[in-house]
Design an enzyme around this catalytic site. Structure first.
Site, PDB file in Angstrom:
ATOM      1  N   ARG A 261       0.838  -1.193   0.000  1.00 39.39           N
ATOM      2  CA  ARG A 261       0.000   0.000   0.000  1.00 39.39           C
ATOM      3  C   ARG A 261       0.874   1.244   0.000  1.00 39.39           C
ATOM      4  NH1 ARG A 261      -4.801  -1.755   4.322  1.00 39.39           N
ATOM      5  NH2 ARG A 261      -5.255  -3.739   3.301  1.00 39.39           N
ATOM      6  N   ARG A 276       1.983   0.958  10.139  1.00 43.00           N
ATOM      7  CA  ARG A 276       1.578   1.456   8.820  1.00 43.00           C
ATOM      8  C   ARG A 276       2.758   1.377   7.860  1.00 43.00           C
ATOM      9  NH1 ARG A 276      -3.075   4.300   7.919  1.00 43.00           N
ATOM     10  NH2 ARG A 276      -3.236   4.848  10.122  1.00 43.00           N
ATOM     11  N   GLU A 348      -6.624  -0.870  15.602  1.00 46.59           N
ATOM     12  CA  GLU A 348      -7.231  -1.811  14.654  1.00 46.59           C
ATOM     13  C   GLU A 348      -6.249  -2.899  14.241  1.00 46.59           C
ATOM     14  OE1 GLU A 348      -8.268  -2.131   9.984  1.00 46.59           O
ATOM     15  OE2 GLU A 348      -8.221  -0.115  10.842  1.00 46.59           O
ATOM     16  N   SER A 351     -10.494  -5.727  10.118  1.00 45.94           N
ATOM     17  CA  SER A 351     -11.814  -5.202   9.758  1.00 45.94           C
ATOM     18  C   SER A 351     -12.591  -6.330   9.100  1.00 45.94           C
ATOM     19  CB  SER A 351     -11.699  -4.025   8.787  1.00 45.94           C
ATOM     20  OG  SER A 351     -11.257  -2.860   9.440  1.00 45.94           O
ATOM     21  N   ARG A 390       0.844  -6.203  12.801  1.00 39.39           N
ATOM     22  CA  ARG A 390       0.169  -5.617  13.958  1.00 39.39           C
ATOM     23  C   ARG A 390       0.013  -6.647  15.080  1.00 39.39           C
ATOM     24  NH1 ARG A 390      -3.974  -0.829  12.162  1.00 39.39           N
ATOM     25  NH2 ARG A 390      -2.601   0.111  10.601  1.00 39.39           N
TER      26      ARG A 390
END
Length: 435
Positions: A261, A276, A348, A351, A390
């Site tokens: 990403r 991130r 988070e 999701s 994460r």
């Protein structure tokens, strides 16, 4: 993509639904295109009626031995008019499709109202954060102290927001992927797939990343191909353009990939550590299900992702995203947020979303009901099960000891070759096989 038929019949209901997620749907522009479309179709049908009548007249004249040249001339002109009108209709349809490709899904009725993440609704908390008798440490400091996180050399190789894992943490990443895959395949009934990391534009359009989020992707130079931002893209598109038998549903897939990403627009956010990165590992869960059961299936999928956190002994909470915080394709989403003591907050880690038929319409994934003649769109769901970087960050922060060593969660010990504690690596400081 939204259901065109429903939109045409209920334009204000769609506009109201999109207003819940603060999306400025241009209803007037859509209605203007629809009016143009109706006018063009009406004119096409009128011209075709004239052509049919002229053709019948030509046949009658020829049967009577007469000269139909004057009628044939008009017939040719009608055919040219119809051809031009058909092209105009295609242009209008293309404009409507282009408009709708940039329109997000409508929130489900059970999705909470709200403008942003501050309005998300906590559903439950699971586990109690550990009481520390020493100052909490952030995972990048713990990992660097172990000698297992190397951001400087990663920057030399690739730039900012990359990491090199080494020693025990490289093995921990591999162990986490294996543990998650085994749990989902052996325990939850998913079929494991291994997919390409490069996909075409059609695949990204099918799941909703294109055309709206092109800047978030890594595009291969000179090609209409991209590195995957998540395994959701190749796995959901496995059945693009297919009609599945109803008996095959639900289909459940799990896949471990690296994800890529660009993180466009996130400059200055989470620049330290594993939260991130431009490249990160993730185990994805994808379910293709019958529309009648998709919301029960969302609870099932969320429970499967939660099972990983529970097995690892990591405190977390489940949050229902409000309409204003939903992802582009989602009708309803639960975020799983893991406790990070070093940051003193929940972050988070997964999701879990129900896209209803939004992706299936774009990717044309259908099923044929038993005994029925018409096909119907499946509902698609996915969720992280889990994001590996994460998860590693959460383990480092929750299992660190005062001396900087890290206890390996018991369920991972078999995947770590029996290693129970990670300690700083160096001369005379090997990994220990015992606490």
């Amino acid at each position: 993509m939204l259901d065109m038929k429903f939109l045409r019949q209920n334009p204000q209901a769609v506009a109201d639904g999109l207003a819940r997620r603060r999306f400025p749907f241009d209803l007037d522009a859509f209605l203007a295109l629809e009016e143009r479309r109706r006018e063009t179709i009406t004119e096409v049908e009128r011209k075709k009626g004239q052509r049919n009548a002229a053709s019948a007249e030509v046949a009658k004249i020829k049967r009577q031995g007469g000269d139909a040249a004057h009628v044939l001339a008009g017939l040719g002109a009608l055919s040219e008019d119809i051809k031009a009108l058909d092209e105009k209709t295609r242009d209008v349809d293309a404009a409507v499709t282009e408009l709708l490709l940039g329109v997000p899904n409508i929130p489900h009725a059970t999705t909470p109202d709200g403008a942003n993440e501050n309005d998300n609704v906590e559903i439950r908390r699971v586990g109690v954060p550990r009481a520390l008798d020493f100052p909490a440490m952030e995972h990048q400091d713990v990992g660097t102290g172990l000698g297992g996180l190397d951001f400087e050399r990663a920057a030399k190789l690739s730039g900012a927001r990359f990491v090199v894992l080494r020693g025990g943490l490289a093995r921990l990443e591999r162990a986490l992927a294996a543990f998650m895959l085994d749990t989902h395949t052996l325990g939850h009934g998913y079929t494991e797939v291994a997919t390409p990391y490069i996909v075409n534009a059609e695949s990204l359009t099918g799941t909703g990343q294109l055309p709206k989020f092109a800047e978030d992707l890594f595009k291969l130079d000179g090609q209409a191909a991209y590195l995957i931002p998540t395994a959701e893209v190749p796995v959901t598109n496995l059945h693009r353009g297919e009609v599945l038998p109803e008996a095959a549903l639900p289909l459940a897939y799990t896949c471990h990939t690296q994800c890529f990403r660009s993180e466009a627009g996130s400059y200055g956010k989470d620049t330290k550590g594993l939260i991130r990165l431009h490249q990160f590992g993730k185990v994805e869960l994808v379910r293709l299900v019958h529309p009648d059961t998709s919301y029960q299936e969302l609870e099932v999928l969320t429970g499967h992702a939660e099972a990983i956190l529970q097995a690892l002994g990591l405190p977390y909470r489940v949050v229902a995203l409000c309409a204003g915080d939903l992802g582009f394709s989602s009708a309803k989403t639960y975020d799983l947020e893991v406790w990070l003591p070093g940051q003193d907050k929940y972050r988070e880690i997964s999701s879990c979303s129900n896209f209803e038929d939004f992706q299936a319409r774009r990717a044309d994934i259908r099923f044929k009901p038993e005994g029925g003649k018409k096909t119907a769109l499946v509902h698609t769901l996915n969720g992280s099960g889990l994001a590996i970087g994460r998860t590693m960050a959460a383990i480092l922060e929750n299992y660190v000891r005062k001396d900087g060593s890290v206890v390996v969660p018991p369920v991972l010990v078999p995947f770590m070759g029996g290693t129970e504690v990670l300690e700083p690596e160096g001369p005379g400081r090997p990994e220990r096989k015992g606490a």
